[in-house]
Motif scaffolding. Sequence first.
Motif, PDB file in Angstrom:
ATOM      1  N   LEU A 271     -48.741 -10.210 -92.735  1.00 61.07           N
ATOM      2  CA  LEU A 271     -49.355  -9.228 -93.452  1.00 61.07           C
ATOM      3  C   LEU A 271     -50.582  -9.305 -93.696  1.00 61.07           C
ATOM      4  CD1 LEU A 271     -47.599 -10.323 -96.591  1.00 61.07           C
ATOM      5  CD2 LEU A 271     -46.668  -8.722 -94.678  1.00 61.07           C
ATOM      6  N   ALA A 272     -51.970 -10.194 -93.594  1.00 59.70           N
ATOM      7  CA  ALA A 272     -53.294  -9.253 -93.025  1.00 59.70           C
ATOM      8  C   ALA A 272     -53.292  -8.969 -91.820  1.00 59.70           C
ATOM      9  CB  ALA A 272     -54.219 -10.885 -93.394  1.00 59.70           C
ATOM     10  N   LEU A 273     -52.257 -10.014 -91.553  1.00 64.24           N
ATOM     11  CA  LEU A 273     -52.820  -9.298 -89.723  1.00 64.24           C
ATOM     12  C   LEU A 273     -51.806  -7.543 -89.590  1.00 64.24           C
ATOM     13  CD1 LEU A 273     -53.948 -10.431 -87.009  1.00 64.24           C
ATOM     14  CD2 LEU A 273     -51.292 -11.167 -86.291  1.00 64.24           C
ATOM     15  N   GLY A 274     -50.310  -7.454 -89.934  1.00 65.49           N
ATOM     16  CA  GLY A 274     -50.273  -5.989 -90.115  1.00 65.49           C
ATOM     17  C   GLY A 274     -51.420  -4.747 -90.191  1.00 65.49           C
ATOM     18  N   SER A 275     -51.812  -5.776 -91.487  1.00 68.68           N
ATOM     19  CA  SER A 275     -52.856  -4.632 -92.401  1.00 68.68           C
ATOM     20  C   SER A 275     -54.506  -4.283 -91.625  1.00 68.68           C
ATOM     21  CB  SER A 275     -53.233  -4.651 -93.718  1.00 68.68           C
ATOM     22  OG  SER A 275     -54.072  -4.269 -94.278  1.00 68.68           O
ATOM     23  N   THR A 276     -54.073  -5.256 -91.490  1.00 70.24           N
ATOM     24  CA  THR A 276     -55.407  -4.976 -90.056  1.00 70.24           C
ATOM     25  C   THR A 276     -55.245  -4.272 -88.692  1.00 70.24           C
ATOM     26  OG1 THR A 276     -56.612  -6.989 -90.679  1.00 70.24           O
ATOM     27  CG2 THR A 276     -57.225  -6.474 -88.569  1.00 70.24           C
TER      28      THR A 276
END
Length: 316
Positions: A271-276
């Motif tokens: 999820l953090a990667l998608g948001s980033t």
Amino acid sequence: MIITITLNPSVDMNYQLKALKINEVNRSGNPILTAGGKGLNVTRVIHQNREPVIATGFLGGLTGTFIRQQLDQQGVKHRFVPIRQSTRHCLALMHEGNQTEVLENGPEISPDEKSAFFQNYEKLLELGDVVTASGSIPRGLGTEFYRQLIELANKCGKKFILDSSGEALKTGIKAKPFLIKPNQYEIEALIGRTIDSEKELVEAIKELTAEGPENIVVSLGSKGALAFLNKTFYRVHAAKIEAVSAVGSGDSMIAGLALGTARGYSAEKTLALGSTFGTLNALESATGVINTERIDAFLKKVSVSRLEEKDYQVNR
């Protein structure tokens, strides 16, 4: 390897105008021409991160040739099905801080071309573990087409990520894709009612996962996302930025989610990667492009937290 599907790609033509004059001649410098379509945005971002990826869909005419050539120049692997009709153009006029778009409907796919795609797709499923499908369905395929692709992927044990809307999304989720990424308006269209709070959004996600997709990430723009991954709810708070252009940020988020899934990352890291990736795309004027050197710094600015049941319990 990740397989990306763009059924209705386009050559995107971006014109910069000082002002848009209606019913008059408007002059501009050379347009920026890009191999466009939501799935190709996903493809480029995955490719930028050095993850094996192959793009597929339909291409025809001189516009289709242009897209193939541009992908070749970028070193992106592709296996598109040739069609008789021409791939569409999409025109964007940038003027006075606004963006006015003219989008062609695109080609109509014949039964033979549809059959050729299925043959191509079944071979590609032998190569990849994660499939992404983004955007609209061209004429001739029918709204059930994504559902059919998801069923084939499920049969082969592949994880299918669907990013679409309307009837294509509504019928697609019946095949139980691994993940979907709607926005709040698309969720409301699926459940047939408006959503006025986070608790109501959680309840809507519960309804959809009970019979449809395993995982749902609801993109909330600059507010981040609300996600249900691995049977757990998460809040995602995106990094605060001054966006240059948000066009393609949703596609870049899909690229991050697909990358995290393919690499077996935890739900929080995925999820953090998608948001980033979505945030980094918003800092670029080009669509489907991120600065990979800034990924680590922006990952630290993303907050992903689990929701406790008391946080989203809906009282009836």
